[in-house]
Structure formats: structure tokens, C-alpha cells
Scaffold this motif. Structure first.
Motif, short mmCIF file in Angstrom:
data_model
loop_
_atom_site.label_atom_id
_atom_site.label_comp_id
_atom_site.label_asym_id
_atom_site.label_seq_id
_atom_site.Cartn_x
_atom_site.Cartn_y
_atom_site.Cartn_z
N VAL A 1 26.14 25.83 -7.26
CA VAL A 1 25.13 25.13 -8.11
C VAL A 1 25.01 23.64 -7.39
CG1 VAL A 1 25.18 23.85 -10.20
CG2 VAL A 1 26.28 25.91 -10.27
N SER A 2 23.72 23.55 -7.03
CA SER A 2 23.38 22.18 -6.58
C SER A 2 21.99 21.78 -6.69
CB SER A 2 23.68 22.48 -4.93
OG SER A 2 23.10 21.16 -4.19
N LYS A 3 21.66 20.98 -7.36
CA LYS A 3 20.29 20.48 -7.68
C LYS A 3 19.56 20.51 -6.59
CE LYS A 3 17.43 17.03 -9.85
NZ LYS A 3 17.39 15.85 -10.53
N SER A 4 20.20 19.75 -5.37
CA SER A 4 19.39 19.67 -3.99
C SER A 4 19.27 20.71 -3.19
CB SER A 4 19.88 18.13 -3.29
OG SER A 4 21.03 18.51 -3.31
N PHE A 5 20.48 21.54 -3.51
CA PHE A 5 21.16 22.44 -2.48
C PHE A 5 21.05 21.98 -1.16
CE2 PHE A 5 22.06 26.97 -1.61
CZ PHE A 5 22.46 27.37 -2.82
N MET B 1 29.37 5.77 -14.95
CA MET B 1 29.51 4.73 -13.74
C MET B 1 28.32 5.25 -12.79
SD MET B 1 33.19 3.52 -13.19
CE MET B 1 34.19 5.17 -12.96
N GLU B 2 28.03 6.39 -12.69
CA GLU B 2 26.74 6.95 -12.04
C GLU B 2 25.47 6.49 -12.34
OE1 GLU B 2 26.77 10.14 -8.96
OE2 GLU B 2 25.50 10.93 -10.23
N SER B 3 25.36 6.49 -13.67
CA SER B 3 24.35 6.01 -14.73
C SER B 3 24.02 4.81 -14.54
CB SER B 3 24.35 6.74 -16.03
OG SER B 3 24.39 8.04 -15.92
N GLY C 1 30.17 16.79 -8.54
CA GLY C 1 29.53 15.94 -9.39
C GLY C 1 29.14 16.54 -10.60
N GLY C 2 27.89 16.22 -10.96
CA GLY C 2 27.25 16.83 -12.12
C GLY C 2 27.21 18.40 -12.04
N SER C 3 27.23 18.80 -10.83
CA SER C 3 27.14 20.35 -10.65
C SER C 3 28.50 21.03 -10.81
CB SER C 3 26.41 20.64 -9.30
OG SER C 3 25.00 20.17 -9.38
N ALA C 4 29.37 20.43 -11.33
CA ALA C 4 30.48 21.01 -11.54
C ALA C 4 31.46 20.26 -12.88
CB ALA C 4 31.45 20.92 -10.54
N ASP D 1 18.77 7.19 -11.96
CA ASP D 1 18.85 7.37 -10.25
C ASP D 1 20.33 7.04 -9.89
OD1 ASP D 1 19.13 4.46 -10.31
OD2 ASP D 1 17.00 4.13 -9.57
N GLN D 2 20.47 7.24 -8.57
CA GLN D 2 21.99 7.10 -7.93
C GLN D 2 21.94 6.82 -6.55
OE1 GLN D 2 21.15 10.30 -10.00
NE2 GLN D 2 20.59 10.89 -7.90
N PHE D 3 20.98 5.70 -6.32
CA PHE D 3 20.76 5.33 -4.82
C PHE D 3 22.31 5.05 -4.18
CE2 PHE D 3 16.31 5.17 -6.39
CZ PHE D 3 15.75 6.25 -5.86
O1 F6P Z 1 25.87 12.27 -4.46
C1 F6P Z 1 25.81 12.18 -6.13
C2 F6P Z 1 25.07 13.37 -6.48
O2 F6P Z 1 23.83 13.44 -6.08
C3 F6P Z 1 25.30 13.62 -7.88
O3 F6P Z 1 24.49 12.78 -8.62
C4 F6P Z 1 25.31 14.86 -8.06
O4 F6P Z 1 25.63 15.24 -9.52
C5 F6P Z 1 26.20 15.25 -7.00
O5 F6P Z 1 25.95 14.51 -6.05
C6 F6P Z 1 25.69 16.77 -6.64
O6 F6P Z 1 24.28 16.90 -6.28
P1 F6P Z 1 23.79 18.19 -5.97
O7 F6P Z 1 23.72 18.79 -7.45
O8 F6P Z 1 22.30 18.22 -5.53
O9 F6P Z 1 24.59 19.07 -5.15
#
Ligand code: F6P
Length: 505
Positions: free
Chosen positions: A188-192, A334-336, A138-141, A469-471
Motif C-alpha cells: 500500500v502506497s498512495k504515491s508508490f 500532528m501530520e495534519s 504512515g497512513g498506508s499502514a 498537506d504534509q510538506f
Molecule cells: O512521508 C509522509 C507520508 O507521505 C505520509 O503522509 C503517508 O501516509 C506516508 O508518507 C506514506 O506515503 P505513501 O502512501 O505515498 O507511501
């Protein structure tokens, strides 16, 4: 949220607006092209081939007033909480130095840390590096993939490969031909916590270890807003590049997520992208609404969804270098804005984001344009083209490419009447927008991406929804976990259970 009387009046005006054919609009107003074009950051935006006009723009500006658009825009740049469902700000503009002072400072500190690591990599602290395997989804790539595919074709720096999907085929393809000894892994992962990314990180480690690389973990760089999770996963602190939690995943290429961009294209190119985006930030913040590219674009988008019922929008890049623009925009838009509730959690009661799709011209002309010229579904089309020719081919090819893009817009608008043969009748009056770049360089690409970000934000503001957000994706993630648990499986429907059984899982 029930509409305020002002918003209600503005929505009625927009929904009931009746426009003449676009060609008639040109005839009625010799100044139309100029009035509906904006030049900014090395790009010309042309909305004259849409149904926009002064009355409609005034109605949409009225909606902006009723929806407190300017207050929301100010809040975005001031680092206020613009993402109430998660109680945070959205600080991607600070990554470009355009946010609140403390957010700009934090971003600059993180960037300095990234710069130091890049200097170390380039000084061969990790040995010679020929390739970067960027793991993220997703946004991490999508941002780094787009930027490097667009700008890095002749680069002699490190080669960038990206892998997102949990499908082993994707990993096989990503590492094919790479030398494990000289490949750096950027996770790369925002949440890891993302399953795909962590699974692919393990697969990459196995690939390195299988090839006999010593200290495989030492080749991993983690980019995250959750450094504790990266530490837990075994990445040393010195190889973790943090970024602020307030930078959303789909807005994150400006943060340390851009490390792969900087490695593949060079630091100057990465900074030029930030500068281009900052130029668009200033334009979005300061230009009057009628001359404000993201605002006018959002006005046009809104008109087609809410007046014409066009819940689809197509983007065609007439430039092979921008072939990854559509997937990037699909997530961004679309996610936004694929939401059904307002900022305060009430039913929205009207459509939100349309489906975004598209492709590359001229390929698409010979595949999907039939529907655009004669199909029953009418939607706004966006052409993105670049004047400067940088390929090594005969310039006549690029000339033909551009002429084709412009011809499509003209054909969609004028159509061609055929009274004798309905199958050969082209109704015309089909709207298109053209975005013409002087050249495709880092600065312009940065500005183009920021333009799309602000347009998306504007659409959300006019609708009164939260774009940050993207619930919606969470339920699918939960179910993907549950489906792997034999006990939880029993609660699944008969169709899903039968599929699991058939696949022997
Ligand atoms: O599942 C959607 C999402 O959370 C996106 O918003 C995000 O870009 C992608 O997954 C990757 O998430 P993360 O950067 O935490 O691995």
C-alpha cells in the motif's frame, strides 16, 4: 494572514478567559454534566471535567464564525478544494458515501473493484491464503493495523501482519512463522514512490522467491493512487486497486487501503466501519455547534493550547484492543495540524497542533501518571474506555479497568490537599475528557476514528491552516536521498559527516 477584527476579538476573549476550578464549575451549574456531554454513534463524550463552559463555548463559536468554519465544513463535504497548497479536495468522506455525488460514485466504483478482488481471493484464485503481509508506512499502514488489532483478535480469517519500517528487523518479525506459499503481499502506497515501502516490497519478493514460491510477483496486490508506478514496479493491472488522489494518506483506511481490513475482518465488518464513520459525518455536518462532538472537542483542545499554553495532549486507552490508537492519532493530528503557516501562506503567529502522546491504562498509571498528577506541565488528558467486556477473563478484571480510568479523571480534577507535606500535595484542577464506548465493534470504531478526523479538521479551520498537506516531511526525504550520494555528502555539516564515517557508510 492577519486576523480579521472579529477573529482578533474572539482570540482575545479565548486567550484572556479566566476560569474557576473545575469543581467550582460543577457547584455553580447542576446541569453541567448534561450540558457538556454528547451521545452519538454508541459513544458518550464527557467534557464536564474540563474548564469548558457556556461563555467559553460562545467565544469559540464566535471564532468559528470569524474563521468561516461552516463554509469550510460545507466545502469539505461538497468536494471543494480544501487543500489549496496541493489544489485538491479531501474526499475521505466520499469513501463513506457522504461527499459530493461524483466523489461518492468514484469511491463506490473503486470499492466494487476491491470487492471483486476480495471475492477472487476468497475463491482461492491465489491458492489458499492464510496470511496477509501488509506493507506500507504512515497512513498506508496505521489505520489497517489499528482496526485489525482492535477488532480481529478472535477472527478465524486470514492473519494480518504489517510492516512499515525500512529496518530489516521489522520485516524479519513480520514474516516470522508465516508460510510463504499461503501468504499474500498487499503493498500500500498512495504515491508508490515511498522508499521504505518499495524496499520492503523487494524484501518480501525475495522472501517468497527464497522459499521457492512460483510466480512471486503474482502474489502482490498493490493499492495506490498512482497505478502507473505500480505497473512500472511490475504489478499486473488486475492486481492493482486504485483510490482517488484526493484521499489523503492518513485518511485512507476508508478507501481500497482497507482491503487488508476486509480480508482480516470480513466485508461486513469493513462496511460497518464505513457506516459508523458515515454516522459521525452526519453528526458533524448537522449537529449544532454546542452539541457537536468534534466541535466541542476542538474547542476544548484550542482552549488548553491558547489559554493555558498546554502544547501537549495525552490519550490513554483503557482497553488493550485500542493500544494502537495513540500512534494512529499521532499521525492524524500532528501530520495534519503541525503547521506554522495559514491557508494563504502567511505566518500563523500562534501555536498549532500540540504534541500528542499517551498509552494504555492501567499500565501508564504506573509509569507516567506521576507527571500528570503532580508535574509542572499541565495538559488535557483523554480517557477512552469500553463498557462491554469481551475478554474471556474474570469480569472483575474489566470492572477494575474501568474503575481505574474513572478514578484517574476524578483524581486529576479534585486533587488532594496536604498542607504539611508539599511532596504529598495534589493540586487538582487538571482537565480530562472521557470517551466511553458502549462496545468496541466495527461501527463504533469507524465512528471514533471519524470523530478524531473531524476534530482535527475543526482545529485547522479555527486556526486557518491547511490540515491536508504534509510538506514538512519532504525535506527529511530529500536529505535521506542526498546523504546517500557521496558528492552531496560533502555539503553536509561536520557532525553528520562524522556520524557517517563512524558508522562506516
Ligand atoms: O512521508 C509522509 C507520508 O507521505 C505520509 O503522509 C503517508 O501516509 C506516508 O508518507 C506514506 O506515503 P505513501 O502512501 O505515498 O507511501
Amino acid at each position: 494572514m492577519t486576523d480579521s477584527p472579529e477573529a482578533s476579538a474572539a482570540w482575545s476573549a479565548i486567550e484572556q478567559y479566566e476560569s474557576p476550578r473545575i469543581e467550582r464549575l460543577f457547584e455553580a451549574d447542576p446541569g453541567r454534566l448534561k450540558r457538556l456531554s454528547v451521545e452519538v454513534a454508541g459513544m458518550t463524550f464527557d467534557w464536564s471535567k474540563t474548564h469548558l463552559g457556556p461563555v467559553l463555548l460562545k467565544d469559540i463559536a464566535g471564532l468559528a464564525g470569524a474563521m468561516d468554519f461552516e463554509t469550510r465544513r460545507r466545502g469539505l463535504f461538497a468536494g471543494e478544494v480544501v487543500n489549496p497548497s496541493e489544489g485538491r479536495s479531501a474526499t475521505h468522506v466520499a469513501e463513506r458515501g457522504q461527499g459530493a455525488a461524483h466523489d461518492n460514485e468514484l469511491a463506490a466504483n473503486f470499492r466494487m473493484r476491491m470487492r471483486q478482488l476480495i471475492d477472487a481471493i476468497e475463491a482461492e484464485a491465489f491458492g489458499p491464503v492464510e496470511a496477509v503481509l501488509h506493507i506500507g508506512i504512515g497512513g498506508s499502514a496505521l489505520g489497517p493495523a489499528l482496526a485489525v488489532d482492535a477488532l480481529g483478535r478472535d477472527s478465524t480469517r486470514v492473519q494480518l501482519r504489517t510492516v512499515a519500517n525500512i529496518d530489516g528487523e521489522a520485516m524479519d518479525e513480520a514474516v516470522r512463522g508465516l508460510n510463504p506459499e499461503t501468504t499474500l503481499i498487499v503493498v500500500v502506497s498512495k504515491s508508490f514512490t515511498t522508499t521504505e515501502t518499495l524496499t520492503n516490497m523487494d524484501a518480501a519478493l525475495e522472501w517468497l522467491e527464497g522459499a521457492g514460491v512460483e510466480d512471486a510477483t503474482g502474489k502482490i496486490i498493490a493499492v495506490t493512487a498512482n497505478p502507473d508506478k505500480a505497473l512500472e514496479a511490475g504489478v499486473d493491472e488486475t492486481r492493482i486497486l486504485p483510490f482517488a488522489d484526493s484521499v489523503g494518506g492518513r485518511y485512507s483506511l476508508w478507501s481500497a487501503v482497507g482491503v487488508s481490513i476486509a480480508l482480516a475482518l470480513g466485508w461486513d465488518a469493513y462496511e460497518a466501519m464505513l457506516e459508523g464513520a458515515a454516522e459521525m459525518d452526519r453528526h458533524f455536518r448537522l449537529a449544532p455547534l454546542g452539541e457537536n462532538a468534534p466541535f466541542v472537542a476542538a474547542a476544548s483542545d484550542l482552549f488548553y493550547v491558547h489559554n493555558r499554553g498546554s502544547e501537549a495532549r495525552a490519550v490513554f486507552a483503557y482497553d488493550e484492543r485500542l493500544r494502537l490508537l495513540v500512534p494512529y492519532l499521532q499521525q492524524l493530528i500532528m501530520e495534519s495540524n503541525g503547521k506554522s503557516v495559514t491557508l494563504d501562506g502567511q505566518p500563523l503567529g500562534r501555536p498549532s497542533a500540540p504534541v500528542i502522546w499517551g498509552g494504555v491504562g492501567t499500565d501508564a498509571q504506573h509509569a507516567v501518571f506521576q507527571l500528570l498528577h503532580q508535574g509542572s506541565l499541565v495538559m488535557p488528558i483523554e480517557f477512552v474506555a469500553v463498557i462491554e467486556n469481551e475478554d474471556s477473563q474474570d469480569p472483575r478484571q474489566h470492572r477494575q479497568l474501568l474503575l481505574n480510568a474513572f478514578a484517574q479523571g476524578a483524581a486529576l480534577m479534585t486533587g488532594r490537599e496536604n498542607k504539611e507535606d508539599a511532596a504529598r500535595h495534589y493540586p487538582g484542577d487538571r482537565p480530562s475528557v472521557t470517551i466511553l464506548l458502549e462496545r468496541l465493534d466495527a461501527r463504533t470504531l469507524g465512528a471514533l476514528i471519524a470523530f478524531y478526523e473531524h476534530r482535527t479538521f475543526t482545529e485547522a479551520a479555527l486556526l486557518g491552516i491547511n490540515p491536508f498537506d504534509q510538506f514538512g516531511v519532504e525535506l527529511g526525504k530529500d536529505m535521506a536521498r542526498a546523504i546517500d550520494d557521496p558528492e552531496a555528502r560533502a555539503g553536509f555539516d561536520p557532525s553528520t559527516r562524522a556520524l557517517i564515517e563512524k558508522a562506516g557508510l
